[in-house]
Design an enzyme around this catalytic site. Structure first.
Site, short mmCIF file in Angstrom:
data_model
loop_
_atom_site.label_atom_id
_atom_site.label_comp_id
_atom_site.label_asym_id
_atom_site.label_seq_id
_atom_site.Cartn_x
_atom_site.Cartn_y
_atom_site.Cartn_z
N TYR A 143 0.79 -1.25 0.12
CA TYR A 143 0.07 -0.14 -0.02
C TYR A 143 1.04 1.32 -0.08
CZ TYR A 143 -2.88 3.81 1.44
OH TYR A 143 -3.69 4.96 1.45
N ARG A 190 1.74 8.11 12.89
CA ARG A 190 1.53 9.56 13.67
C ARG A 190 -0.22 9.92 13.57
NH1 ARG A 190 2.93 14.74 10.67
NH2 ARG A 190 1.30 13.85 9.49
N ARG A 200 -11.02 5.91 8.65
CA ARG A 200 -9.87 5.29 7.91
C ARG A 200 -8.93 4.49 8.69
NH1 ARG A 200 -9.31 10.54 4.86
NH2 ARG A 200 -7.49 11.10 6.14
N PHE A 260 15.72 19.14 -1.29
CA PHE A 260 14.32 18.56 -1.61
C PHE A 260 14.18 17.16 -0.81
CE2 PHE A 260 11.47 16.21 -4.27
CZ PHE A 260 10.41 17.22 -4.37
#
Length: 389
Positions: A143, A190, A200, A260
């Site tokens: 997932y 978290r 969910r 980044f």
């Protein structure tokens, strides 16, 4: 301020506006990227944001949503395609999809191929998990691969396509996947409570079922001890990606690409350290402090500094391991392997004893960075929310 907006065409200007509206946190680091890579990553982000908005929208029935996710990549080549029925907060990226798809078609072919391919794989994967829950730890990895690992792989391929990074960065999909998994697992861990409140479930059943009958039971005060043990086991699972993260970052050559990639990773390790063995995860949202976040962003500019930061946070976790915790041995083992990687050959370079000339350069840099940072730090705490994928 980081993007000379005036030199851009109307479509791209609109895309950067959507970027800033849908992701306060990623917007600044994306706009700090060099050259044409910046536009490619901006469009990639918006395309995935649109896909994600479809996935999240509970008002779209499954028989409409599944084919939509699976076909989404083809809409990139349909100039007229848009979707006006969404109820989600970011629905603008679907309602004005023609502007985004037009700018997508303006990118070089190398970038288009990467974005379209990742969009296709992700849409198919999202559709698969709409119809089932995350059961085993392998499925958890699968997932997370679909929603975040593929993002890491796509970005890596864009970095290499831009020639700012070596081909190996885009070719080594295993390491790129780990970059995404580490962020995604951190968010899932978290966001336990927030996801519960929204109905969910992303924690893998194989793990939580050893600690409770239902995932929602972990939020009950009488189950807090079992809940924390479950949390610690999942954090231990996530820490296994850190060696790959360090290897990946050590290959990067371009400063804007390094920043980044590194900033979200150090935010993630700081978040895991804050969550480890912490009952608050089941009572409220655990966030890292803004000051801590800004410091991390200013520090995470080279591989040695990132190793030192990772070392510091796994040490913090190590100190908190309860002797009675069922995962304590595993946690100690994974931390030992991270330590081995993040200690340089010689004694550790202290980050506190700097020469005066270095300090004056540092002050100058700090002053110069300030504008860049204040743009980012508005949103830094949400950084790791890859609810922002």
């Amino acid at each position: 301020p980081l993007c000379p907006q005036d030199s851009l065409g109307r479509g791209l200007r609109t895309c950067y506006r959507y970027l800033n509206q849908t992701s306060r946190s990623f917007a600044a680091v994306i706009q700090a990227l060099d050259g044409e890579l910046r536009h490619a990553v901006c469009i990639f982000y918006l395309v995935l944001r649109a896909l994600d908005t479809v996935e999240d929208d509970m008002s779209i029935s499954l028989d409409v949503k599944v084919p939509m996710l699976q076909e989404f990549h083809s809409y990139l080549y349909q100039p007229e395609w848009k979707y006006m029925e969404s109820k989600e907060k970011d629905r603008q990226v679907l309602e004005d999809f023609p502007t985004i798809s037009m700018e997508f078609r303006n990118l070089s072919k190398v970038y288009q191929e990467v974005i379209s391919d990742i969009c296709h794989k992700m849409g198919v994967g999202m559709a698969e998990f709409l119809e089932k829950k995350v059961d085993s730890q392998d499925e958890w990895d699968k997932y997370c691969h679909y929603v975040a690992g593929l993002v890491g792989i796509g970005l890596s391929r864009l970095f290499s396509a831009s020639e700012l990074e070596d081909p190996i960065v885009g070719q080594d999909t295993e390491l790129a996947n780990s970059m995404g998994l580490f962020l995604q697992k951190t968010n899932i861990i978290r966001d336990y409570l927030e996801d519960q409140l929204e109905g969910r479930e992303f924690w893998p059943r194989e793990v939580w079922s050893r600690y409770a009958k239902k995932l929602s039971d972990l939020a009950k005060p009488e189950n807090i001890d079992m809940a924390v043990q479950c949390l610690n086991e999942l954090i231990t699972n996530a820490l296994h990606h850190v060696p790959d993260v360090l290897t990946y970052l050590s290959r990067l050559k371009n400063q804007s690409v390094f920043n980044f990639c590194a900033i979200p990773q150090v935010m993630a390790i700081a978040t895991l350290a804050a969550c480890y063995n912490n009952k608050q995860v089941f009572r409220s949202v655990v966030k890292i402090r803004k000051g801590q976040a800004v410091t991390l962003m200013m520090d995470a500019t080279n591989i040695q500094a990132v190793k030192a930061i990772m070392y510091q946070y796994v040490e913090e976790i190590y100190q908190k391991i309860p002797s009675t915790d069922p995962s304590s041995n595993k946690t100690q083992q994974v931390i030992s392997s991270i330590r081995a990687m993040s200690l340089p050959g010689g004694p550790m370079v202290s980050r506190h004893h700097y020469s005066p000339i270095y300090l004056s350069c540092a002050m100058l840099l700090a002053a110069l960075s300030w504008q860049y940072l204040s743009t980012i730090s508005k949103a830094t705490e949400e950084y790791v929310q890859a609810g922002e994928n």
